[in-house]
Scaffold this active site. Structure first.
Site, mmCIF file in Angstrom:
data_model
loop_
_atom_site.group_PDB
_atom_site.id
_atom_site.type_symbol
_atom_site.label_atom_id
_atom_site.label_comp_id
_atom_site.label_asym_id
_atom_site.label_seq_id
_atom_site.Cartn_x
_atom_site.Cartn_y
_atom_site.Cartn_z
ATOM 1 C CB CYS A 1 10.228 6.196 -7.093
ATOM 2 S SG CYS A 1 9.296 4.668 -7.114
ATOM 3 C CG ASP B 1 8.389 -2.713 -0.841
ATOM 4 O OD1 ASP B 1 8.541 -3.225 0.286
ATOM 5 O OD2 ASP B 1 7.531 -1.850 -1.082
ATOM 6 C CG HIS C 1 3.240 8.808 8.719
ATOM 7 N ND1 HIS C 1 2.201 8.327 9.438
ATOM 8 C CD2 HIS C 1 3.352 8.029 7.639
ATOM 9 C CE1 HIS C 1 1.696 7.295 8.829
ATOM 10 N NE2 HIS C 1 2.379 7.095 7.736
ATOM 11 C CD GLU D 1 6.830 -1.422 -5.055
ATOM 12 O OE1 GLU D 1 6.978 -0.799 -4.012
ATOM 13 O OE2 GLU D 1 5.712 -1.649 -5.575
#
Ligand code: PEP
Ligand code: MG
Length: 558
Positions: free
Chosen positions: A493, A446, A190, A422
């Site tokens: 994205c 992914d 994060h 994905e």
């Protein structure tokens, strides 16, 4: 040349130069044999430390709620609970009564609890981090250690820490902090994602070598190369200080031959909205809503989710905000949801699979919050479903959306609805999916992992986890063709979209939108406006016909 170079993982392709300030460094405990211990004095010192810690936590809670949001502030409530836990308090007081100095008693009692939590699964194991934070705070107060306030650092500070939580990072004043470096963490931690959103130079996962640096040392944080230069020479210092990146482009951009390409931001929390707007994002191309569920004890309410999405829509009044529904599972563990232990969590219950089954209530709440925000917010909402592999999953998700709209009479809101590509199945089925939705968005992080059978987290197969392998390019090309055949837009994205060196290729492959961490938005916008679509598409055709990755790169270089 710098005196020493430490190696880690670059989190943001930016460099910064500054002076080391340690955050939360280990504290040395008194030797019980060397100190006179008066139990009554120690008991009072402990009680005073608890009071001060509570006051600090309450004020940090308030500041974080104001600066970032209620979600991020909730972590401080958990810390206050541990601080006031009677079992811990009694155990510390017993050790003090038996003649132990207060800091040693705190260290021993918290240490025992931390160990217990570490031995447990999922949610419980994560509590060990909260206990560590509370212990360190008390020890700092009991040993007169200075606590560095992250919101109040001298200009030009480089923050070093064992690890930084999202709430720590949210407190960093980006005007004053030149960068940060941590002992632990990877590119998708994060702290790293947050650093990219704030365009803050950062290197994570340096390991214990970092502990050898002292407060006051001069360093260059080179987020491009993943290095920390200790005592840099004048030219290294100047190179880092003068790095400015491309100028911000606020208007939307077109290629030299007039093809519009939307350039949007990937975000995960409200605090990332303003930095994205300042870097010229046209809108949000991926709102990772599961981040709103992290670092708290219970899921955010419908109202809290409404507020977060509403804020995004109001930040981009003339733009589009693509909100991805919950993508929990895989590497994204939400402690309080008790996710199953799976041999292969990336191939298990994640993304839309969880939203349709165990988390269907959460999904319904989220959809209602989204529709309410779309009805009231300024910008245009688009809803996107993650990790779809079958038409049945899409149909079920659309049914859930319809049910949420019908329930609250939000039929009139009518947001665009799309699917992330994905999984290989979604790429093969892109024509069928495109016939049912308003847009597709390719998640190359992914997609690459599944097309190449290469774990996105595993450095050992990092070479295979590269979206410029022809197998991945063909999946992208097939998806774009399917979307355009149905006259719908197609975006990207995954991290690939934010690499300015690949912008020409992606424009050439026909992507209508590119969405990325805010840091490279100016570079990508500039690259789009310098690209000729007609020559880029010839190059794109050649690239996806290449047999090897090196042939792809030769095509890009010529
Ligand atoms: C992706 O898989 O490319 C993506 C954008 O989703 P995430 O990185 O959140 O899995
Ligand atoms: Mg993904």
């Amino acid at each position: 040349m710098a005196e020493r170079t430490l190696h880690g993982t670059g989190a943001t392709p930016r460099s910064g130069v500054g002076t080391v300030v340690w955050y939360g460094r280990d504290i040395s405990l008194p030797d019980p044999d060397d100190v006179e211990v008066d139990p009554e004095t120690e008991r009072r010192r402990f009680a005073d430390a608890v009071d001060t810690a509570r006051a600090e936590l309450e004020s940090e809670r308030e500041a974080t709620a104001e600066r970032v949001g209620e979600d991020e502030a909730a972590v401080f409530d958990a810390h206050i609970q541990f601080l006031e836990d009677p079992t811990i308090e009694d155990a510390v007081e017993t050790m003090i009564a038996d003649g132990g100095p207060a800091p040693n008693a705190v260290d021993a009692v918290f240490g025992e609890h931390i160990e217990q939590f570490e031995g447990m699964d999922g949610r419980m194991a994560e509590r060990a981090d909260d206990l560590r934070d509370v212990r360190d705070r008390l020890l700092r107060l009991l040993t007169d250690g200075e606590r560095v306030g992250l919101g109040d650092l001298p200009a030009g500070s480089v923050v070093l820490a064992e690890r930084l939580t999202p709430s720590d990072t949210a407190q960093l004043d980006t005007e004053r902090v030149a960068g940060f470096a941590t002992v632990t963490g990877g590119r998708t931690s994060h702290a790293a994602i947050f650093a990219r959103s704030l365009a803050l130079p950062a290197v994570v996962g340096i390991g214990t070598d970092l502990d050898t640096l002292e407060d006051g040392a001069e360093v260059v944080v080179d987020g491009d190369n993943g290095t920390l230069l200790v005592s840099p020479d004048d030219s290294e210092r100047a190179a880092a200080a003068n790095e400015s990146g491309a100028a911000v482009v606020n208007d939307s951009v077109k290629t030299t031959d007039g093809r519009h390409v939307e350039v949007a931001a990937n975000i995960g929390q409200p605090a990332e909205l303003e930095p994205a707007a300042k870097r010229g994002a046209d809108g949000v191309g991926l709102y990772r809503t599961e981040f709103l569920f992290l670092d708290r004890e219970t899921p955010p309410s419908e109202d809290e989710q409404y507020e977060a999405i509403r804020q995004a829509l109001d930040t981009f009044p003339d733009g589009r905000v693509v909100v991805r529904t919950l993508d929990i599972g895989g590497d994204k563990r939400i402690p309080y949801l008790d996710l199953p232990d799976e041999e292969n969590p990336f191939l298990g219950e994640r993304g839309i699979r969880r939203s349709l089954a165990p988390d269907s209530d959460l999904f319904a709440t989220q959809l209602r919050a989204l529709l309410r925000a779309a009805a009231d917010g300024a910008g245009d909402l688009a809803i996107m479903f993650p990790l779809v592999a079958t038409i049945e999953e899409l149909d079920a998700a659309l049914d859930a959306l319809e049910a949420a709209a019908g329930l609250d009479d939000y039929d009139a809101v009518d947001p665009e609805v799309g699917v992330m590509i994905e999984t290989p199945s979604a790429a093969f089925m892109a024509d069928e999916l495109a016939a049912r939705v308003d847009f597709l968005s390719i998640g190359t992080n992914d997609l690459t992992q599944y097309v190449m059978a290469a774990d996105r987290e595993n450095e050992r197969v990092g070479d295979l986890h590269d979206p410029t392998h022809p197998g991945v390019l063909r999946a992208i090309q097939q998806t774009v063709t399917a979307a355009h055949a149905e006259d719908i837009w197609v975006g990207m994205c995954g991290e690939m979209a934010g690499d300015p060196d690949l912008t020409e290729l992606l424009v050439g492959l026909g992507l209508d939108e590119l969405s990325m961490s805010a840091v490279t938005i100016p570079e990508v916008k500039t690259a789009v406006s310098e690209t000729s679509y007609s020559s880029a598409s010839e190059r794109g055709d050649r690239a996806q016909l290449a047999a090897t990755r090196s042939e792809v790169h030769t095509t890009l270089d010529t």
